[in-house]
Design an enzyme around this catalytic site. Structure first.
Site, PDB file in Angstrom:
ATOM      1  N   ILE A  62      -6.010  40.665  45.886  1.00 34.90           N
ATOM      2  CA  ILE A  62      -4.600  41.018  45.881  1.00 34.90           C
ATOM      3  C   ILE A  62      -4.263  41.757  44.588  1.00 34.90           C
ATOM      4  O   ILE A  62      -4.914  41.558  43.560  1.00 34.90           O
ATOM      5  CB  ILE A  62      -3.717  39.743  46.065  1.00 34.90           C
ATOM      6  N   CYS A  63      -3.257  42.620  44.662  1.00 33.44           N
ATOM      7  CA  CYS A  63      -2.744  43.313  43.475  1.00 33.44           C
ATOM      8  C   CYS A  63      -1.225  43.372  43.609  1.00 33.44           C
ATOM      9  O   CYS A  63      -0.636  42.468  44.191  1.00 33.44           O
ATOM     10  CB  CYS A  63      -3.376  44.700  43.325  1.00 33.44           C
ATOM     11  N   ARG A  64      -0.600  44.410  43.097  1.00 35.25           N
ATOM     12  CA  ARG A  64       0.858  44.506  43.199  1.00 35.25           C
ATOM     13  C   ARG A  64       1.287  44.901  44.612  1.00 35.25           C
ATOM     14  O   ARG A  64       2.130  44.260  45.217  1.00 35.25           O
ATOM     15  CB  ARG A  64       1.398  45.515  42.177  1.00 35.25           C
ATOM     16  N   GLY A  66      -1.211  46.667  47.014  1.00 35.50           N
ATOM     17  CA  GLY A  66      -2.309  46.823  47.958  1.00 35.50           C
ATOM     18  C   GLY A  66      -3.275  47.947  47.648  1.00 35.50           C
ATOM     19  O   GLY A  66      -4.354  48.007  48.239  1.00 35.50           O
ATOM     20  N   THR A  90       1.217  41.386  46.008  1.00 32.92           N
ATOM     21  CA  THR A  90       2.123  40.365  45.481  1.00 32.92           C
ATOM     22  C   THR A  90       3.581  40.677  45.805  1.00 32.92           C
ATOM     23  O   THR A  90       4.373  39.767  46.056  1.00 32.92           O
ATOM     24  CB  THR A  90       1.917  40.212  43.958  1.00 32.92           C
TER      25      THR A  90
END
Length: 106
Positions: A62-64, A66, A90
């Site tokens: 996961i990141c901010r 995608g 996120t």
């Protein structure tokens, strides 16, 4: 291209004990994160491949939003680690109204 799941699917796999890594930078991680994720910034993913490869289970990334998680998942998959990116990241988790953590450490 790596597989992707959405945050609703992530909730389901996390309930089964799935491993989730967050590839954002430490300041972003401290700002808001999915509970229980492990921080491994994108730039350090090549260094983490060996450790991640020791697990048989799929790693969820996961990141901010995608984009970075998809790049990390592509890299991991190319290096023998089964990885799935979380679409929307996120931000989608928070927008969905799910609980999240803040601060330096859980």
């Amino acid at each position: 291209m790596s597989a992707e799941i959405d945050v609703d699917q992530l909730v389901e796999v996390m309930a089964t004990g799935a491993r989730v890594i967050d590839v954002r930078e430490p300041d972003e991680y401290a700002e808001a994160r999915v509970p229980g994720v492990q921080l491994i910034p994108l730039a350090t993913i090549p260094d983490a491949v060996g450790e991640l490869a020791t697990h048989d289970d799929t790693v969820y990334v996961i990141c901010r939003s995608g984009a970075r998680s998809l790049r990390a998942a592509d890299y991991l998959n190319a290096h023998g680690v089964e990885a799935v990116s979380v679409a929307g990241g996120t931000m989608a988790w928070i927008q969905r109204g799910l609980d999240y953590e803040t601060g330096e450490d859980a």
